[in-house]
Motif scaffolding. Structure first.
Motif, PDB file in Angstrom:
ATOM      1  N   GLY A   1       0.810  -1.206   0.000  1.00 55.86           N
ATOM      2  CA  GLY A   1       0.000   0.000   0.000  1.00 55.86           C
ATOM      3  C   GLY A   1       0.844   1.256   0.000  1.00 55.86           C
ATOM      4  N   ASP A   2       0.154   2.380   0.255  1.00 53.44           N
ATOM      5  CA  ASP A   2       0.793   3.683   0.214  1.00 53.44           C
ATOM      6  C   ASP A   2       1.219   4.085   1.628  1.00 53.44           C
ATOM      7  N   LEU A   3       2.518   4.200   1.826  1.00 52.87           N
ATOM      8  CA  LEU A   3       3.012   4.556   3.161  1.00 52.87           C
ATOM      9  C   LEU A   3       2.741   6.025   3.493  1.00 52.87           C
ATOM     10  N   ASP A   4       2.531   6.843   2.443  1.00 53.84           N
ATOM     11  CA  ASP A   4       2.277   8.267   2.678  1.00 53.84           C
ATOM     12  C   ASP A   4       0.845   8.537   3.134  1.00 53.84           C
ATOM     13  N   ASP A   5      -0.028   7.581   2.855  1.00 50.14           N
ATOM     14  CA  ASP A   5      -1.426   7.749   3.232  1.00 50.14           C
ATOM     15  C   ASP A   5      -1.599   7.212   4.653  1.00 50.14           C
ATOM     16  N   SER A   6      -1.815   8.130   5.604  1.00 50.39           N
ATOM     17  CA  SER A   6      -1.832   7.691   7.007  1.00 50.39           C
ATOM     18  C   SER A   6      -3.025   6.800   7.319  1.00 50.39           C
ATOM     19  N   ASP A   7      -4.016   6.793   6.405  1.00 55.24           N
ATOM     20  CA  ASP A   7      -5.184   5.928   6.620  1.00 55.24           C
ATOM     21  C   ASP A   7      -4.998   4.536   6.033  1.00 55.24           C
ATOM     22  N   SER A   8      -3.931   4.359   5.238  1.00 54.15           N
ATOM     23  CA  SER A   8      -3.774   3.060   4.588  1.00 54.15           C
ATOM     24  C   SER A   8      -3.378   2.001   5.608  1.00 54.15           C
ATOM     25  N   GLU A   9      -3.729   0.774   5.270  1.00 47.74           N
ATOM     26  CA  GLU A   9      -3.428  -0.335   6.182  1.00 47.74           C
ATOM     27  C   GLU A   9      -1.935  -0.458   6.424  1.00 47.74           C
ATOM     28  N   VAL A  10      -1.155  -0.327   5.344  1.00 48.31           N
ATOM     29  CA  VAL A  10       0.285  -0.527   5.517  1.00 48.31           C
ATOM     30  C   VAL A  10       0.901   0.549   6.397  1.00 48.31           C
ATOM     31  N   SER A  11       0.449   1.814   6.263  1.00 50.80           N
ATOM     32  CA  SER A  11       1.089   2.838   7.090  1.00 50.80           C
ATOM     33  C   SER A  11       0.697   2.664   8.559  1.00 50.80           C
ATOM     34  N   LYS A  12      -0.517   2.154   8.781  1.00 50.81           N
ATOM     35  CA  LYS A  12      -0.904   1.873  10.177  1.00 50.81           C
ATOM     36  C   LYS A  12      -0.057   0.743  10.750  1.00 50.81           C
ATOM     37  N   MET A  13       0.132  -0.286   9.922  1.00 47.05           N
ATOM     38  CA  MET A  13       0.937  -1.426  10.391  1.00 47.05           C
ATOM     39  C   MET A  13       2.390  -1.008  10.589  1.00 47.05           C
ATOM     40  N   ALA A  14       2.916  -0.182   9.661  1.00 49.60           N
ATOM     41  CA  ALA A  14       4.309   0.243   9.754  1.00 49.60           C
ATOM     42  C   ALA A  14       4.534   1.127  10.975  1.00 49.60           C
ATOM     43  N   ASP A  15       3.453   1.749  11.463  1.00 49.92           N
ATOM     44  CA  ASP A  15       3.567   2.599  12.650  1.00 49.92           C
ATOM     45  C   ASP A  15       3.386   1.816  13.945  1.00 49.92           C
ATOM     46  N   SER A  16       2.949   0.579  13.848  1.00 50.05           N
ATOM     47  CA  SER A  16       2.627  -0.162  15.064  1.00 50.05           C
ATOM     48  C   SER A  16       3.896  -0.501  15.838  1.00 50.05           C
ATOM     49  N   SER A  17       3.725  -0.835  17.087  1.00 53.57           N
ATOM     50  CA  SER A  17       4.881  -1.133  17.939  1.00 53.57           C
ATOM     51  C   SER A  17       5.538  -2.451  17.543  1.00 53.57           C
ATOM     52  N   ARG A  18       4.829  -3.242  16.757  1.00 58.15           N
ATOM     53  CA  ARG A  18       5.419  -4.504  16.308  1.00 58.15           C
ATOM     54  C   ARG A  18       6.343  -4.310  15.109  1.00 58.15           C
ATOM     55  N   ALA A  19       6.265  -3.122  14.492  1.00 51.67           N
ATOM     56  CA  ALA A  19       6.963  -2.934  13.219  1.00 51.67           C
ATOM     57  C   ALA A  19       8.456  -2.708  13.413  1.00 51.67           C
ATOM     58  N   PHE A  20       9.236  -3.271  12.501  1.00 47.65           N
ATOM     59  CA  PHE A  20      10.676  -2.986  12.460  1.00 47.65           C
ATOM     60  C   PHE A  20      11.154  -3.141  11.025  1.00 47.65           C
ATOM     61  N   GLN A  21      12.371  -2.615  10.776  1.00 52.31           N
ATOM     62  CA  GLN A  21      12.975  -2.776   9.450  1.00 52.31           C
ATOM     63  C   GLN A  21      14.241  -3.610   9.608  1.00 52.31           C
ATOM     64  N   LEU A  22      14.683  -4.239   8.533  1.00 48.38           N
ATOM     65  CA  LEU A  22      15.926  -5.001   8.591  1.00 48.38           C
ATOM     66  C   LEU A  22      17.112  -4.035   8.614  1.00 48.38           C
ATOM     67  N   LYS A  23      18.072  -4.355   9.486  1.00 48.06           N
ATOM     68  CA  LYS A  23      19.319  -3.569   9.591  1.00 48.06           C
ATOM     69  C   LYS A  23      19.052  -2.064   9.715  1.00 48.06           C
ATOM     70  N   GLU A  24      18.221  -1.705  10.696  1.00 46.57           N
ATOM     71  CA  GLU A  24      17.865  -0.299  10.870  1.00 46.57           C
ATOM     72  C   GLU A  24      19.098   0.566  11.098  1.00 46.57           C
ATOM     73  N   SER A  25      20.139  -0.024  11.716  1.00 47.44           N
ATOM     74  CA  SER A  25      21.333   0.753  12.044  1.00 47.44           C
ATOM     75  C   SER A  25      22.113   1.185  10.805  1.00 47.44           C
ATOM     76  N   GLU A  26      21.816   0.587   9.673  1.00 47.35           N
ATOM     77  CA  GLU A  26      22.542   0.948   8.449  1.00 47.35           C
ATOM     78  C   GLU A  26      22.115   2.315   7.913  1.00 47.35           C
ATOM     79  N   GLY A  27      20.977   2.808   8.404  1.00 42.90           N
ATOM     80  CA  GLY A  27      20.520   4.113   7.941  1.00 42.90           C
ATOM     81  C   GLY A  27      19.899   4.092   6.558  1.00 42.90           C
ATOM     82  N   THR A  28      19.542   2.898   6.073  1.00 44.03           N
ATOM     83  CA  THR A  28      19.011   2.803   4.719  1.00 44.03           C
ATOM     84  C   THR A  28      17.514   3.105   4.658  1.00 44.03           C
ATOM     85  N   ASP A  29      16.830   2.990   5.793  1.00 42.93           N
ATOM     86  CA  ASP A  29      15.400   3.271   5.910  1.00 42.93           C
ATOM     87  C   ASP A  29      14.556   2.550   4.856  1.00 42.93           C
TER      88      ASP A  29
END
Lengths: 423, 341
Positions: B306-334
């Motif tokens: 989905g669209d991460l820029d749309d704050s109402d989209s399912e994916v942006s809600k999930m990406a904001d949840s406390s369960r969310a993480f990215q791989l190798k966050e310390s790399e700064g690749t976002d």
């Protein structure tokens, strides 16, 4: 090839005709084998290599950085004569510059053969990327080759003019052409040449150190995905090992060319001076490598520690212990310890050759180990040994370099006609 | 095999009379008159058109005759709706109708694809934020069963050669028997906001699109493989020119319009052979309004697009949840691929 001059002894070819024949036959054989490997490379594409998506860089990249290092090292040795005016070094000035040019040509051939799309080799000059070290490097290489050619020209021009003056026919015209028509052999013209030689050298030193070879080190060091390379010390070690291999190469070329081409005796003071430089570079290179390893182990960063373990104890650790430690550090260091050995050409040639070969392993141990461990747990481990096509093309490309060097050494006045130092 | 074989029966297959099957079909068929009674349009016209359409498909009537016969009636009956809907017969390959007849038709002539494009354009014209979309993927690791069907679907969709797999599932086992756990981490391209691969490419052949996807221009890539070296996720692959021709006949015939460019048949020395390849979030599917193949196929519905820029989209809600993480966050690749613990 006798000269009709009574003033100059100019006979730059092999002294021994049979040795000459044998040498060209040897190069010819390497070229035939290399040519066949190249044909396989071009028809079968990259599938002819043992490279994979896990180990995408292999022998060609290792040889590429090896020859860039050899070139940068040889060039910096030449600046000891023409910029820093170290006594007695002018004798090897042109040798060093010519070897540096040939090494760069060989290095670029390795870059070319390594491209997935060899037909697009000119693209980096059409499209660029400011943040890419590689994009900057290809431009630095071109600028650097221009500097090298300029330097060799100003270093050799007066002798080319003298030869153009004294020789007739094709050779005379060739030297006239190479001197770009500047046939003045007056002291004033020589002073002009030396002034510009020094200026080009001054421009070339930072270019060679920071852009060409330091930059090649940066190319690896910026890759944070590979912690083994991602260190500030890495480009510095690159430069030191370049100086080490370049000095050793110049030393070997000096002895061989003086004995086999000029038939003169070797200047033992000069040899000793080069040998002492070599000792210094070996010590610095070994010490910095040890520091680099120490930092890696002390960091306890699993990826770095494990990569070093691969280097020291892995499947290919023989290349580290035998070639890197043995051939490029310990063996030459032993030969360099005794003053009388340092002054003996036939001890210094094996010492120099040992370094020149040992540094190849240094380059392989830079390129390959960082790609063995997966970038993420759960991805497959890499494993790499060059395929026959990779070895064959590499030998062929090196043979092209040997051929170019020999042809140049047989025609160009690489040894100053006036003998040793600039008068 | 058996003596009662009438020549039609295959060994081991029960002999069911085809007449019985046809009768079953007839039984299931609804009465057209009843069906059409519920719609506003003329029932008799509908039945007549349907009957003649069957004759067209049997080859008893040509497409030209069919449309000449019904064009006027359809125009009268459906009016503007008929005139504005493109008649796809002209471009549909096997049912092409004559250009002169097409000219005479009172409705627009075009393909169904053009209808879809017009609809999408109309939609985007009304929705002015769609160009600012940032595509993102959220993968719920609690839902992932490690079936690898995303990897398979990706291969089938993108027709990737041997050794190239845009998506893999990394399997990690933790603990000691009997207290062991296993985590499956699917790994597509992360489509990083700060992509190290883009940083190192000497010819700018790989770059970030406005919609968040990291693009590769196969016409520019020189195959130096620096980006493979630079990628912290091992998401890039080199195309060595291999193929599945030994396993599957005509495996190279079907290709995928990666990054929205159809390159036709795969050939030696022609891009993408000799180039670096990676997941494109199925750009060609996104452009058609479809989800990437891996998202669509996921059996546990672990993947979301989905669209991460749309704050109402399912994916942006999930990406904001406390369960969310990215791989190798310390790399700064976002990365624009998020995982749920």
């Amino acid at each position: 090839m006798a000269t009709n001059s009574s003033l100059f002894e100019f006979d730059p070819g092999f002294e021994n005709g049979r040795l000459r024949l044998a040498w060209y036959a040897f190069i010819g054989a390497l070229l035939v084998g290399g040519g066949y490997a190249m044909w396989l490379r071009i028809t079968q594409g990259m599938a002819s290599t043992n490279l994979t998506s896990i180990v995408p860089w292999g022998a060609w990249v290792a040889f590429y950085i090896y020859f860039v290092g050899l070139s940068a090292g040889a060039f910096l040795v030449s600046t000891m004569a023409n910029v820093f005016e170290m006594e007695g070094m002018h004798r090897i000035d042109r040798d060093a510059l010519f070897a540096a040019i040939i090494s760069m040509a060989v290095a670029l051939l390795f870059v070319w053969v390594d491209l997935g799309r060899m037909d697009r080799m000119y693209f980096p000059f059409v499209w660029r990327q400011l943040t890419s070290a590689l994009s900057w490097e290809v431009h630095a290489y071109v600028a650097y080759i221009a500097i090298l050619v300029t330097e060799l020209y100003f270093s050799m021009r007066i002798d080319l003019a003298r030869l153009a003056d004294r020789l007739d026919g094709f050779r005379g015209s060739l030297y006239k052409l190479l001197a770009l028509g500047r046939l003045d052999t007056s002291e004033a013209s020589q002073a002009f040449d030396q002034r510009w030689l020094k200026r080009a050298g001054i421009l070339g030193i930072p270019l060679a150190i920071f852009m060409v070879h330091g930059g090649t080190g940066v190319l690896f060091a910026v890759s944070k995905a590979r912690p083994y390379w991602n260190s500030g010390l890495f480009p510095v070690i690159f430069i030191i090992s370049a100086l080490l291999s370049g000095t050793a190469l110049v030393m070997v070329l000096y002895v061989l060319r003086t004995r086999l081409f000029d038939g003169n005796s070797v200047d033992r003071d000069l040899l000793d001076r080069l040998a002492q430089l070599l000792i210094g570079f070996i010590v610095i290179d070994a010490a910095l490598t040890a520091i680099e390893a120490l930092i890696a182990f002390a960091s306890l960063h699993p990826h770095e520690v494990e990569t070093w373990q691969v280097v020291l104890f892995g499947e290919m650790s023989w290349s580290f212990w035998w070639f890197m430690v043995g051939f490029s550090w310990v063996f030459p260091l032993v030969l360099l310890t005794k003053r009388s050995w340092r002054r003996s050409p036939w001890v210094m040639v094996p010492a120099g050759l040992s370094v020149v070969i040992g540094i190849i392993a240094v380059r392989f141990n830079i390129v390959v180990p960082a790609q063995i461990l997966p970038v993420m747990e759960g991805l497959p481990h890499g494993s790499y040994f060059p395929s026959l096509v990779e070895w064959g093309t590499s030998i062929g490309i090196v043979a092209v370099g040997l051929l170019l060097y020999t042809l140049g050494a047989e025609t160009l006045p690489l040894t100053p006609l006036s003998g040793g130092d600039h008068e | 095999m058996s003596s009662t074989d009438d020549g039609e029966t295959l060994p081991g297959v029960p002999n069911v009379g085809t007449d019985d099957l046809d009768a079953m079909v007839d039984q299931e068929q609804v009465d057209p008159r009843d069906e059409l009674a519920d719609v506003d349009a003329d029932t008799d016209l509908g039945i007549a058109m349907a009957e003649d359409a069957k004759r067209v498909s049997r080859g008893e009537l040509s497409g030209e005759d069919y449309w000449s016969k019904y064009d006027e009636a359809a125009n009268t009956e459906f009016g503007e709706a008929y005139r504005k809907t493109p008649n796809p017969s002209v471009q549909s390959g096997d049912q092409t109708i004559d250009a002169d007849v097409a000219e005479d038709l009172s409705c627009t002539v075009g393909s169904m694809e053009s209808v879809a494009v017009e609809l999408a354009e109309a939609e985007s014209a009304t929705d002015d934020t769609s160009s600012d979309k940032t595509w993102g993927m959220v993968i719920d690791l609690q839902k992932c069963v490690g079936c690898d069907s995303c990897t398979v679907a990706c291969k089938a969709e993108n027709r990737t050669p041997p050794g190239v797999s845009y998506n893999v599932v990394m399997e990690e086992e933790h603990g000691e028997f009997p207290n062991v756990t296993r985590t499956n981490v699917p790994r597509p391209c992360m489509q990083c906001e700060n992509p190290p691969c883009v940083q190192v490419c000497p010819v700018s052949a790989t770059y970030k699109l406005d919609n968040g996807v990291v693009n590769i221009d196969y016409d520019r890539c020189i195959g130096c493989r620096y980006c493979i070296i630079a990628c912290p996720y091992g998401a890039r692959y080199f195309d060595f020119g291999e193929n599945y021709d030994d396993e599957v006949e005509e495996a190279g015939e079907v290709t995928s319009p990666e990054y929205g460019v159809d390159r036709g048949k795969r050939e030696d020395g022609k891009s993408p052979v000799g180039n670096v390849r990676k997941c494109s979030f199925c750009t060609h599917r996104l452009e058609r309004g479809e989800e990437p193949a891996c998202v669509e196929t996921c059996v546990g519905d672990a993947r979301n697009m989905g669209d991460l820029d749309d704050s109402d989209s399912e994916v942006s809600k999930m990406a904001d949840s406390s369960r969310a993480f990215q791989l190798k966050e310390s790399e700064g690749t976002d990365p624009n691929v998020y995982y749920l613990k």
